[in-house]
Motif scaffolding. Sequence first.
Motif, PDB file in Angstrom:
ATOM      1  N   ILE A 247       3.719  -2.888  -3.480  1.00 47.37           N
ATOM      2  CA  ILE A 247       3.103  -2.495  -2.200  1.00 47.37           C
ATOM      3  C   ILE A 247       2.262  -3.641  -1.632  1.00 47.37           C
ATOM      4  N   GLY A 248       2.398  -4.830  -2.214  1.00 55.13           N
ATOM      5  CA  GLY A 248       1.739  -6.007  -1.675  1.00 55.13           C
ATOM      6  C   GLY A 248       0.285  -6.135  -2.100  1.00 55.13           C
ATOM      7  N   ALA A 249      -0.370  -7.152  -1.556  1.00 54.29           N
ATOM      8  CA  ALA A 249      -1.757  -7.449  -1.917  1.00 54.29           C
ATOM      9  C   ALA A 249      -2.676  -6.289  -1.552  1.00 54.29           C
ATOM     10  N   ALA A 250      -3.643  -6.033  -2.434  1.00 48.67           N
ATOM     11  CA  ALA A 250      -4.590  -4.944  -2.210  1.00 48.67           C
ATOM     12  C   ALA A 250      -5.626  -5.337  -1.168  1.00 48.67           C
ATOM     13  N   TRP A 300       9.912   8.646   7.889  1.00 53.07           N
ATOM     14  CA  TRP A 300       8.822   7.722   7.555  1.00 53.07           C
ATOM     15  C   TRP A 300       7.656   8.507   6.965  1.00 53.07           C
ATOM     16  N   PHE A 301       6.994   7.918   5.966  1.00 52.50           N
ATOM     17  CA  PHE A 301       5.772   8.460   5.373  1.00 52.50           C
ATOM     18  C   PHE A 301       4.759   7.318   5.241  1.00 52.50           C
ATOM     19  N   TYR A 302       3.470   7.643   5.352  1.00 55.80           N
ATOM     20  CA  TYR A 302       2.454   6.586   5.265  1.00 55.80           C
ATOM     21  C   TYR A 302       1.170   7.126   4.632  1.00 55.80           C
ATOM     22  N   LEU A 303       0.398   6.193   4.030  1.00 59.05           N
ATOM     23  CA  LEU A 303      -0.849   6.574   3.349  1.00 59.05           C
ATOM     24  C   LEU A 303      -1.714   5.334   3.150  1.00 59.05           C
ATOM     25  N   PRO A 304      -3.026   5.396   3.461  1.00 60.63           N
ATOM     26  CA  PRO A 304      -3.921   4.286   3.115  1.00 60.63           C
ATOM     27  C   PRO A 304      -4.063   4.187   1.591  1.00 60.63           C
ATOM     28  N   ILE A 305      -3.822   3.001   1.040  1.00 62.80           N
ATOM     29  CA  ILE A 305      -3.991   2.739  -0.396  1.00 62.80           C
ATOM     30  C   ILE A 305      -4.687   1.394  -0.521  1.00 62.80           C
ATOM     31  N   ALA A 306      -5.938   1.392  -0.925  1.00 58.94           N
ATOM     32  CA  ALA A 306      -6.712   0.153  -0.951  1.00 58.94           C
ATOM     33  C   ALA A 306      -6.484  -0.671  -2.211  1.00 58.94           C
ATOM     34  N   ALA A 307      -6.323  -0.016  -3.356  1.00 53.00           N
ATOM     35  CA  ALA A 307      -6.298  -0.717  -4.635  1.00 53.00           C
ATOM     36  C   ALA A 307      -4.888  -0.845  -5.192  1.00 53.00           C
ATOM     37  N   GLY A 308      -4.701  -1.859  -6.040  1.00 48.92           N
ATOM     38  CA  GLY A 308      -3.448  -2.017  -6.757  1.00 48.92           C
ATOM     39  C   GLY A 308      -2.390  -2.767  -5.973  1.00 48.92           C
ATOM     40  N   THR A 309      -1.416  -3.306  -6.706  1.00 55.39           N
ATOM     41  CA  THR A 309      -0.309  -4.024  -6.076  1.00 55.39           C
ATOM     42  C   THR A 309       1.028  -3.308  -6.256  1.00 55.39           C
TER      43      THR A 309
END
Length: 434
Positions: A247-250, A300-309
């Motif tokens: 999911i890329g850089a946190a 399409w689905f979406y969600l804010p995710i701040a942590a983890g890669t």
Amino acid sequence: MFVHMLGGVPRGRAIVIGGGAGDSDGGFVDDPVVTITSTGDATVKGKVKPGSFGKFVFPLATIAAGRQYTFRYTPHFSQLAQQGKLAMVGFGLKTSNDFHIVGLRGDGTTGLNKYKVNGTPPNGWNVQTGHTTSDGGAAAAGTQAGPNYIRLVVSADGTTYKFQTSTNGTSWNTEYSGAAITPFTNVSGVTTFGMALWFNNADAGPFSIDIDQFADAAAPVEMVYSYEGATVDNTNATTYTFTAKNIGAAGAGRLVLVGVNGNVSNVGTSRAVSGVTANGNAMTKGPEVVGATGHGSVSWFYLPIAAGTTATFVVTFAGAAPTNCTIAVYRLFPVSSTPVDTASISGGTPQTLTDLEVKTSGAAFFLSGSITGSGAVGSWTGADSPIHDEIALTNDRPVATDAWSIPTTENDATRDFTVTLSGSIIKAVGISFQ
């Protein structure tokens, strides 16, 4: 105005700053002279040597990441041998003999082209030839006579820039986006920054240029995104688990966007997605289209995710199991995690998602699923170009998943995206963010 930068000029007086006010490469009869007017504006006068590629940069500010720099210039090139048809005005970045100039250059006739010039030793600032040039073609705004507004927007990490032009200082056109500052890797390595001139060796003679309305301001917050890849699973399940997907850089503000393509056999019942979770947290459902028998569904689905890669995604379908499931993952840092607009469509080729609203410094995303064949083509009615991130991802089923993204540079509520694939049935969804 330049008063804040140069320490101020008493009303009714002008200050003349002789040679040495800026950096010259020696391609002039004498170093250009800069005059600061009583209003704090500036005029640069000089004379280009015959046969010289004259270069000059006049410092305006200390360049920094996350800042934007704007000025208006009016050129007076009528006494040049080519009347400015080959002259360039722009922004110059320089350290010792390393330099980078981006701006507007005469196209050899009556127009202006967006243009870049850079060099390092032995082809650096103090030599006349061997520079690396890039002609970007006709500029969206500006005339050889001016006045012209130009703007340099430095990225938040200082590694790239956006170059923009305007006829009025209000409505801006993006000429270059995400441009590298070659030979520099970051603006932190630049010691001299400001208005730059570059003259072709056939453009000798006297010139002057007026500079005003200089502004050094914080750059607007812009959305960035990256495509993190796609995965297909053929387990014929009602629930599919995709473990530890990139999911890329946190970072705070990151939004993870997932496209889902639920395929069925040619005679199977198409199934809607009842839900998607990311690391056990429910994602928000965006647009979905469920096709006719045998056509499957895309969403399409979406969600804010701040942590983890990485994240584990679980996709659950309503009713009986589809024959396979594909997910495509994007990483976004939008200004808002609420979509600007959505659209969906299904049917025979071609299919057009109409009137998707987009915003400046935003992006639009499209996902399509087809029953047979490959080679889908996506076309966009806006000013920006689609990027075909995923092309005909297939496995052991007669299906294909395609994904596109478009960095958007305009505010428009009527843009259309068309998916064309000969001999196929298409289902497609679109979503935009800023």
